[in-house]
Design an enzyme around this catalytic site. Structure first.
Site, PDB file in Angstrom:
ATOM      1  N   GLU A  84      10.362  24.149 -48.032  1.00  0.00           N
ATOM      2  CA  GLU A  84      10.236  24.982 -47.229  1.00  0.00           C
ATOM      3  C   GLU A  84      11.196  25.272 -46.205  1.00  0.00           C
ATOM      4  OE1 GLU A  84       7.572  23.698 -43.720  1.00  0.00           O
ATOM      5  OE2 GLU A  84       6.282  25.722 -44.360  1.00  0.00           O
TER       6      GLU A  84
ATOM      7  N   LYS B  41      -1.802  19.170 -27.059  1.00  0.00           N
ATOM      8  CA  LYS B  41      -0.430  19.082 -27.022  1.00  0.00           C
ATOM      9  C   LYS B  41       0.342  20.271 -27.643  1.00  0.00           C
ATOM     10  CE  LYS B  41       3.188  17.783 -28.390  1.00  0.00           C
ATOM     11  NZ  LYS B  41       4.324  18.612 -28.559  1.00  0.00           N
TER      12      LYS B  41
ATOM     13  N   GLU C  97      -3.307  21.332 -40.944  1.00  0.00           N
ATOM     14  CA  GLU C  97      -2.274  22.714 -41.647  1.00  0.00           C
ATOM     15  C   GLU C  97      -1.108  22.284 -41.662  1.00  0.00           C
ATOM     16  OE1 GLU C  97      -6.539  23.964 -41.496  1.00  0.00           O
ATOM     17  OE2 GLU C  97      -4.799  24.624 -42.604  1.00  0.00           O
TER      18      GLU C  97
HETATM   19  N1  LIG Z   1      -0.706  25.370 -42.482  1.00  0.00           N
HETATM   20  C1  LIG Z   1      -0.707  26.029 -41.528  1.00  0.00           C
HETATM   21  O1  LIG Z   1      -1.665  26.742 -40.952  1.00  0.00           O
HETATM   22  C2  LIG Z   1       0.457  26.282 -40.449  1.00  0.00           C
HETATM   23  C3  LIG Z   1       0.339  27.045 -39.603  1.00  0.00           C
HETATM   24  C4  LIG Z   1       1.568  27.192 -38.721  1.00  0.00           C
HETATM   25  C5  LIG Z   1       2.679  26.283 -39.013  1.00  0.00           C
HETATM   26  N2  LIG Z   1       2.716  25.376 -39.930  1.00  0.00           N
HETATM   27  C6  LIG Z   1       3.979  24.645 -40.357  1.00  0.00           C
HETATM   28  O2  LIG Z   1       4.515  24.135 -39.072  1.00  0.00           O
HETATM   29  C7  LIG Z   1       6.035  23.931 -39.162  1.00  0.00           C
HETATM   30  C8  LIG Z   1       6.672  24.670 -38.115  1.00  0.00           C
HETATM   31  O3  LIG Z   1       6.176  24.278 -36.913  1.00  0.00           O
HETATM   32  P1  LIG Z   1       6.779  23.124 -36.120  1.00  0.00           P
HETATM   33  O4  LIG Z   1       8.106  23.153 -35.951  1.00  0.00           O
HETATM   34  O5  LIG Z   1       6.115  23.209 -34.530  1.00  0.00           O
HETATM   35  O6  LIG Z   1       6.099  21.850 -36.744  1.00  0.00           O
HETATM   36  P2  LIG Z   1       6.195  20.359 -36.046  1.00  0.00           P
HETATM   37  O7  LIG Z   1       5.656  19.486 -37.083  1.00  0.00           O
HETATM   38  O8  LIG Z   1       7.804  20.017 -36.044  1.00  0.00           O
HETATM   39  O9  LIG Z   1       5.741  20.326 -34.522  1.00  0.00           O
HETATM   40  C9  LIG Z   1       4.296  20.718 -34.463  1.00  0.00           C
HETATM   41  C10 LIG Z   1       3.978  20.115 -33.459  1.00  0.00           C
HETATM   42  O10 LIG Z   1       3.627  18.559 -33.638  1.00  0.00           O
HETATM   43  C11 LIG Z   1       4.118  17.793 -32.619  1.00  0.00           C
HETATM   44  N3  LIG Z   1       4.868  16.480 -33.165  1.00  0.00           N
HETATM   45  C12 LIG Z   1       6.114  16.542 -33.935  1.00  0.00           C
HETATM   46  N4  LIG Z   1       6.393  15.291 -34.238  1.00  0.00           N
HETATM   47  C13 LIG Z   1       5.221  14.620 -33.787  1.00  0.00           C
HETATM   48  C14 LIG Z   1       4.763  13.235 -33.914  1.00  0.00           C
HETATM   49  N5  LIG Z   1       5.554  12.338 -34.656  1.00  0.00           N
HETATM   50  N6  LIG Z   1       3.482  12.749 -33.437  1.00  0.00           N
HETATM   51  C15 LIG Z   1       3.023  13.770 -32.944  1.00  0.00           C
HETATM   52  N7  LIG Z   1       3.090  14.956 -32.910  1.00  0.00           N
HETATM   53  C16 LIG Z   1       4.303  15.410 -33.118  1.00  0.00           C
HETATM   54  C17 LIG Z   1       5.268  18.657 -32.077  1.00  0.00           C
HETATM   55  O11 LIG Z   1       5.796  18.431 -30.687  1.00  0.00           O
HETATM   56  C18 LIG Z   1       4.729  20.203 -32.355  1.00  0.00           C
HETATM   57  O12 LIG Z   1       3.775  20.249 -30.985  1.00  0.00           O
HETATM   58  C19 LIG Z   1       6.224  24.451 -40.536  1.00  0.00           C
HETATM   59  O13 LIG Z   1       6.288  23.651 -41.500  1.00  0.00           O
HETATM   60  C20 LIG Z   1       4.849  25.488 -41.084  1.00  0.00           C
HETATM   61  O14 LIG Z   1       5.091  25.593 -42.277  1.00  0.00           O
HETATM   62  C21 LIG Z   1       1.665  25.513 -40.765  1.00  0.00           C
END
Ligand SMILES: NC(=O)c1ccc[n+]([C@@H]2O[C@H](COP(=O)([O-])OP(=O)(O)OC[C@H]3O[C@@H](n4cnc5c(N)ncnc54)[C@H](O)[C@@H]3O)[C@@H](O)[C@H]2O)c1
Ligand SMILES: N/C(=C\C=C\C=O)C(=O)O
Length: 478
Positions: free
Chosen positions: A382, A179, A255
């Site tokens: 962040e 997803k 992650e």
């Molecule tokens: N540690 C790492 O390797 C790493 C790498 C990239 C990004 N990030 C983190 O990701 C964030 C940015 O990415 P983002 O905005 O897409 O993150 P996000 O958590 O908003 O979304 C990530 C994914 O999770 C899904 N999602 C959101 N809520 C959900 C739920 N309740 N249940 C299941 N799936 C859900 C989203 O649709 C998306 O596909 C930042 O905090 C960044 O630090 C971490």
């Protein structure tokens, strides 16, 4: 670009479509189907069916060959993948061509190579039985795939991070349901096309599009038919997924977010430290989890460092936009908060005016701040944009205390010419990754992941294969 689900080897578009918006200029550039629960159920069922069929019966050599075909398929459509990633994210083309697509190819090749010649079994020598019954036994360990793996990935490095999980999950013999972020569906759809062309058995790889909360992401991560979850995204989302998966005690690899520190010592090569911090704070407009948002500089070189970093931030011209209007507004709200908390704005601090189509996009200025206390929200939370706060320190111990005073612990950089100091300080920085005199230099076999609120587990090389498979001990009485 028309995003499609890919379930059991069939492309489909069930569900109401939502618009795909270009971050570069705000234009509508496509439509994405919002997968209803039924599509997620079908995808999990197709993955389970694949495990009962040829994919579940496949050996390591066969899977390695399949991964290589996928890598070749991405290579053959390199330009399409780069264009799709640029369209969805607004990032500079050079980034897609030098990072996103090469790393996706590299992810599949790395795990194909890792599988080659990898022992299917690990043997222990004959030992006296320690059980009450005694006796001699031969023990060996085999690794069994977990089963159906849910991969939920973010919008910042859409193709790189999705394939960083899909490649090892498939290598270990699992079937996956992906997803991707609702913001960036295009390269996921292209990957499904490549995997379809590569002839992987139906159901080995499945793709469902949609949002997270109350939608496809939540349906998938709470699904009783899912055997493991590999998630990359915000820490708060990780918590929500953990709660959702708790009912089925589903293992997770997370992650998550970060608030990454840099430590610049007075003996550092200051040119390298400034160049390195420009890269680590402003690459992809700060929308990489590894980006630096806190910089601590030893007092004797603090003023010079701040002045030089500020000048470089002001010189940046062809930087990309935030992924969405909402994220742009979030970053600008932190720029306002920083001022309210008493920050000195050395560079940036607002939204640029280009006088062209980019003004319809979601750009913010690269920003350098100083003067805030460590308790400021700007320093603790962040932001995930092109911004860093720079503060001075006196001693090595103070530098470590400042760097480690964070709920996060993902990545850090240490800038020093003193070899002893590098080896003394690096292991004490409470992050999963410590780069010394460099940033984001990646060997895909190393453990990658964060501590504290930045994640659970490690991915990379054997670490990924260990997460995506279960060791089984077989003990044979002799
Ligand atoms: N540690 C790492 O390797 C790493 C790498 C990239 C990004 N990030 C983190 O990701 C964030 C940015 O990415 P983002 O905005 O897409 O993150 P996000 O958590 O908003 O979304 C990530 C994914 O999770 C899904 N999602 C959101 N809520 C959900 C739920 N309740 N249940 C299941 N799936 C859900 C989203 O649709 C998306 O596909 C930042 O905090 C960044 O630090 C971490
Ligand atoms: N997982 C990786 C990078 C993560 C970047 C975060 O935005 C990688 O380089 O393997």
């Amino acid at each position: 670009m028309k995003a499609e689900h890919y379930v059991g080897g069939v492309f489909r578009s069930d569900g109401p479509a939502f618009p795909l918006i270009s971050p570069a200029d705000g234009a509508e550039i496509g439509a994405v189907p919002e997968a209803p629960r039924q599509v997620v159920d079908d995808a999990v069922a197709a993955a389970r069916e694949a495990l009962r069929g040829p994919w579940g019966a496949s050996g390591a050599e066969e899977r390695a060959a399949a991964l290589r075909r996928v890598a070749d398929g991405i290579q053959a459509r390199f330009e399409e993948f780069a264009a799709a990633e640029v369209a969805d994210t607004g990032r500079p083309r050079a980034f897609a061509e030098t990072v996103d697509v090469p790393r996706a190819i590299g992810n599949f090749r790395a795990y194909a190579d890792l599988l080659y010649g990898r022992p299917e079994r690990a043997y222990t020598t004959q030992v006296p039985g320690w059980s009450a019954g005694g006796g001699q036994a031969l023990n060996y360990t085999v690794r069994r795939p977990l089963g159906v793996v849910a991969v939920v990935s973010p919008w910042n490095l859409p193709l790189l991070l999705m394939t960083w999980k899909v490649a090892p999950a498939l290598a270990a013999g699992n079937a996956v349901v992906v997803k991707p972020s609702e913001e960036t569906p295009s390269t996921a759809t292209l990957l499904a096309q490549v995997i379809d062309q590569a002839g992987l058995p139906a159901g080995a790889f499945n793709l469902v599009h949609g949002h997270g909360p109350g939608a496809a992401g939540e349906f998938l991560t709470g699904h009783p038919g899912v055997d493991a979850i590999a998630f990359t995204g915000e820490s708060a989302t990780g918590s929500a997924i953990m709660r959702n998966a708790a009912a089925h005690v589903t293992p997770v690899s997370f992650e998550l977010g970060g608030k990454n520190p840099a430590l610049v010592f007075a003996d550092a090569d200051l040119d390298a430290a400034v160049d390195g911090t420009v890269r680590s704070s402003f690459t992809h407009s700060g929308q990489i989890c590894l980006c630096t948002e806190r910089v601590y500089v030893e007092r004797p070189v603090f003023d010079e460092f701040v002045e030089r970093l500020g000048a470089r931030a002001r010189e940046l011209k062809d930087y990309g936009p935030m992924i969405s209007a909402a994220h742009r507004d979030k970053v600008l709200s932190y720029y306002r908060l920083a001022r309210e908390e008493g920050a000195t704005v050395v560079a940036g601090g607002g939204a640029p005016s280009f006088g062209d189509g980019r003004d319809g996009g979601f750009h913010v200025e690269p920003t350098v701040l100083t003067g805030l206390p460590e308790t400021a929200r700007t320093v603790r939370e962040e932001i995930f944009g092109p911004v860093c706060h720079v503060a001075p320190f006196g001693t090595e111990d103070e530098a470590l205390r400042l760097a480690n005073d964070s709920p996060y612990g993902l990545a850090s950089t240490v800038w020093t010419r003193d070899l002893s100091r590098a080896h003394r300080v690096a292991p004490k920085v409470e992050t999963g990754i410590v780069w010394v005199n460099c940033w984001n230099l990646r060997d895909l076999r190393t453990p990658f992941g964060g501590v504290k609120a930045s994640g659970i587990g490690r991915e990379g090389g054997e670490y990924s294969l260990d997460f995506f498979s279960e060791p089984v001990n077989v003990c044979i009485q002799i």
